[in-house]
Write a protein that holds these residues in place. Structure first.
Motif, PDB file in Angstrom:
ATOM      1  N   PHE A   1       0.574  -1.170  -0.129  1.00  0.00           N
ATOM      2  CA  PHE A   1      -0.080   0.096  -0.146  1.00  0.00           C
ATOM      3  C   PHE A   1       0.903   1.192   0.018  1.00  0.00           C
ATOM      4  N   VAL A   2       0.579   2.222  -0.807  1.00  0.00           N
ATOM      5  CA  VAL A   2       1.359   3.430  -0.895  1.00  0.00           C
ATOM      6  C   VAL A   2       1.013   4.342   0.082  1.00  0.00           C
ATOM      7  N   ALA A   3       1.625   4.760   1.053  1.00  0.00           N
ATOM      8  CA  ALA A   3       1.442   5.647   2.216  1.00  0.00           C
ATOM      9  C   ALA A   3       1.829   7.186   1.959  1.00  0.00           C
ATOM     10  N   SER A   4       3.027   7.263   1.111  1.00  0.00           N
ATOM     11  CA  SER A   4       3.238   8.816   0.471  1.00  0.00           C
ATOM     12  C   SER A   4       4.443   8.548  -0.306  1.00  0.00           C
ATOM     13  N   ALA A   5       4.697   9.803  -0.826  1.00  0.00           N
ATOM     14  CA  ALA A   5       5.575   9.698  -2.257  1.00  0.00           C
ATOM     15  C   ALA A   5       6.569  10.658  -1.647  1.00  0.00           C
ATOM     16  N   HIS A   6       7.850  10.830  -2.465  1.00  0.00           N
ATOM     17  CA  HIS A   6       8.802  11.841  -2.282  1.00  0.00           C
ATOM     18  C   HIS A   6       8.850  12.693  -3.584  1.00  0.00           C
ATOM     19  N   VAL A   7       7.882  13.767  -3.523  1.00  0.00           N
ATOM     20  CA  VAL A   7       7.236  14.454  -4.606  1.00  0.00           C
ATOM     21  C   VAL A   7       8.724  14.989  -5.281  1.00  0.00           C
ATOM     22  N   GLY A   8       9.468  15.654  -4.456  1.00  0.00           N
ATOM     23  CA  GLY A   8      10.744  16.588  -5.017  1.00  0.00           C
ATOM     24  C   GLY A   8      11.411  15.759  -5.740  1.00  0.00           C
ATOM     25  N   MET A   9      11.542  14.290  -5.500  1.00  0.00           N
ATOM     26  CA  MET A   9      12.419  13.478  -6.223  1.00  0.00           C
ATOM     27  C   MET A   9      11.931  12.717  -7.469  1.00  0.00           C
ATOM     28  N   GLY A  10      10.897  13.344  -7.927  1.00  0.00           N
ATOM     29  CA  GLY A  10      10.134  12.967  -9.164  1.00  0.00           C
ATOM     30  C   GLY A  10       9.377  11.381  -8.637  1.00  0.00           C
TER      31      GLY A  10
ATOM     32  N   VAL B   1      -2.311  -1.757   8.653  1.00  0.00           N
ATOM     33  CA  VAL B   1      -2.050  -0.896   7.845  1.00  0.00           C
ATOM     34  C   VAL B   1      -2.890   0.511   7.861  1.00  0.00           C
ATOM     35  N   LEU B   2      -3.756   0.574   8.341  1.00  0.00           N
ATOM     36  CA  LEU B   2      -4.639   1.994   8.554  1.00  0.00           C
ATOM     37  C   LEU B   2      -3.794   2.685   9.588  1.00  0.00           C
ATOM     38  N   ARG B   3      -3.262   2.150  10.872  1.00  0.00           N
ATOM     39  CA  ARG B   3      -2.599   2.729  11.827  1.00  0.00           C
ATOM     40  C   ARG B   3      -1.191   3.202  11.002  1.00  0.00           C
ATOM     41  N   ARG B   4      -0.558   2.518  10.465  1.00  0.00           N
ATOM     42  CA  ARG B   4       0.824   2.826   9.767  1.00  0.00           C
ATOM     43  C   ARG B   4       0.717   3.808   8.871  1.00  0.00           C
ATOM     44  N   TYR B   5      -0.408   3.736   8.070  1.00  0.00           N
ATOM     45  CA  TYR B   5      -0.781   4.814   6.912  1.00  0.00           C
ATOM     46  C   TYR B   5      -0.968   6.049   7.672  1.00  0.00           C
ATOM     47  N   ASP B   6      -1.761   6.223   8.767  1.00  0.00           N
ATOM     48  CA  ASP B   6      -1.959   7.567   9.539  1.00  0.00           C
ATOM     49  C   ASP B   6      -0.827   7.997   9.993  1.00  0.00           C
ATOM     50  N   GLN B   7       0.410   6.942  10.443  1.00  0.00           N
ATOM     51  CA  GLN B   7       1.579   7.675  10.892  1.00  0.00           C
ATOM     52  C   GLN B   7       2.395   8.286   9.938  1.00  0.00           C
ATOM     53  N   VAL B   8       2.331   7.927   8.757  1.00  0.00           N
ATOM     54  CA  VAL B   8       3.402   8.270   7.672  1.00  0.00           C
ATOM     55  C   VAL B   8       2.933   9.083   6.688  1.00  0.00           C
ATOM     56  N   THR B   9       1.648   9.010   6.298  1.00  0.00           N
ATOM     57  CA  THR B   9       1.070   9.829   5.220  1.00  0.00           C
ATOM     58  C   THR B   9       1.040  11.209   5.416  1.00  0.00           C
ATOM     59  N   TRP B  10       1.444  12.098   4.734  1.00  0.00           N
ATOM     60  CA  TRP B  10       1.127  13.454   4.978  1.00  0.00           C
ATOM     61  C   TRP B  10       0.069  14.160   3.966  1.00  0.00           C
ATOM     62  N   TRP B  11      -0.499  13.346   3.037  1.00  0.00           N
ATOM     63  CA  TRP B  11      -1.615  13.772   2.403  1.00  0.00           C
ATOM     64  C   TRP B  11      -2.493  12.799   1.917  1.00  0.00           C
ATOM     65  N   PRO B  12      -3.372  12.215   2.936  1.00  0.00           N
ATOM     66  CA  PRO B  12      -4.201  11.011   2.721  1.00  0.00           C
ATOM     67  C   PRO B  12      -5.300  11.386   1.522  1.00  0.00           C
ATOM     68  N   VAL B  13      -5.243  10.347   0.788  1.00  0.00           N
ATOM     69  CA  VAL B  13      -6.256  10.348  -0.361  1.00  0.00           C
ATOM     70  C   VAL B  13      -7.714  10.297   0.443  1.00  0.00           C
ATOM     71  N   ARG B  14      -8.783  11.142  -0.139  1.00  0.00           N
ATOM     72  CA  ARG B  14      -9.853  11.273   0.551  1.00  0.00           C
ATOM     73  C   ARG B  14     -11.157  10.281  -0.048  1.00  0.00           C
ATOM     74  N   THR B  15     -11.031  10.280  -1.403  1.00  0.00           N
ATOM     75  CA  THR B  15     -12.114   9.635  -2.085  1.00  0.00           C
ATOM     76  C   THR B  15     -11.493   8.432  -3.119  1.00  0.00           C
ATOM     77  N   GLU B  16     -12.408   7.671  -3.503  1.00  0.00           N
ATOM     78  CA  GLU B  16     -11.971   6.647  -4.771  1.00  0.00           C
ATOM     79  C   GLU B  16     -11.403   7.163  -5.706  1.00  0.00           C
ATOM     80  N   GLU B  17     -12.250   8.368  -6.312  1.00  0.00           N
ATOM     81  CA  GLU B  17     -11.674   9.071  -7.423  1.00  0.00           C
ATOM     82  C   GLU B  17     -10.203   9.537  -7.165  1.00  0.00           C
ATOM     83  N   GLU B  18      -9.963  10.286  -6.358  1.00  0.00           N
ATOM     84  CA  GLU B  18      -8.597  10.724  -5.867  1.00  0.00           C
ATOM     85  C   GLU B  18      -7.592   9.439  -5.979  1.00  0.00           C
ATOM     86  N   ALA B  19      -7.801   8.275  -5.521  1.00  0.00           N
ATOM     87  CA  ALA B  19      -7.026   7.077  -5.272  1.00  0.00           C
ATOM     88  C   ALA B  19      -6.991   6.485  -6.678  1.00  0.00           C
ATOM     89  N   VAL B  20      -7.850   6.555  -7.543  1.00  0.00           N
ATOM     90  CA  VAL B  20      -8.043   6.101  -9.057  1.00  0.00           C
ATOM     91  C   VAL B  20      -6.932   6.833  -9.716  1.00  0.00           C
TER      92      VAL B  20
END
Length: 143
Positions: A41-50, A89-108
């Motif tokens: 599961f993808v929790a966050s990305a390093h956007v500055g590194m492309g 998974v949800l607990r770990r996700y909440d600990q590391v994500t800084w921009w949670p996906v809110r809807t199914e459309e955003e996730a898709v």
């Protein structure tokens, strides 16, 4: 402790084989942390590194326990939106994500973007010819 609410999270699988070494002439199964084919599961990305690295949550190769680790985007494929109910998974996700996906459309939408980025990175990372025979993700996907 209350159970976390289910969330839409981007899921992916680890490539079965990845190219490794000088010019990508060696093949290795999965990654050091994950077995090939593992769901992560993808929790966050390093956007500055492309988006070269993604923080992922999955079952570790050696222990089978949930781990959170940075993984090269090129080592993942099959990005998709998934409604996750697993409390660990949800607990770990909440600990590391800084921009949670809110809807199914955003996730898709994000999953489609990551799939394109991963394919581009796999194609451009090892520019040398593929070994013969080759079982890397790109060669297995073609045939």
């Amino acid at each position: 402790m209350t159970e976390p609410e289910p969330r839409w999270i981007v899921a992916a699988n680890v490539v079965l084989w990845r190219r490794y070494g000088p010019l990508g002439q060696e093949l290795r199964p999965g990654t050091k942390a994950y077995k090939g084919g593992s769901k992560v599961f993808v929790a966050s990305a390093h956007v500055g590194m492309g988006h070269e690295q993604l923080t992922t949550i999955g079952r570790g190769r050696h222990t089978g326990r949930w781990i959170t680790i940075d993984t090269a985007t090129r080592h993942l494929y099959g990005f998709r939106a998934k409604l996750v109910y697993t409390p660990a998974v949800l607990r770990r996700y909440d600990q590391v994500t800084w921009w949670p996906v809110r809807t199914e459309e955003e996730a898709v939408e994000y999953a489609e973007r990551l799939e394109c980025i991963a394919a581009e990175q796999r194609a451009s990372y090892h520019v040398g010819p593929h070994p013969d025979p080759c079982r890397c993700h790109e060669c297995l996907s073609r045939g």
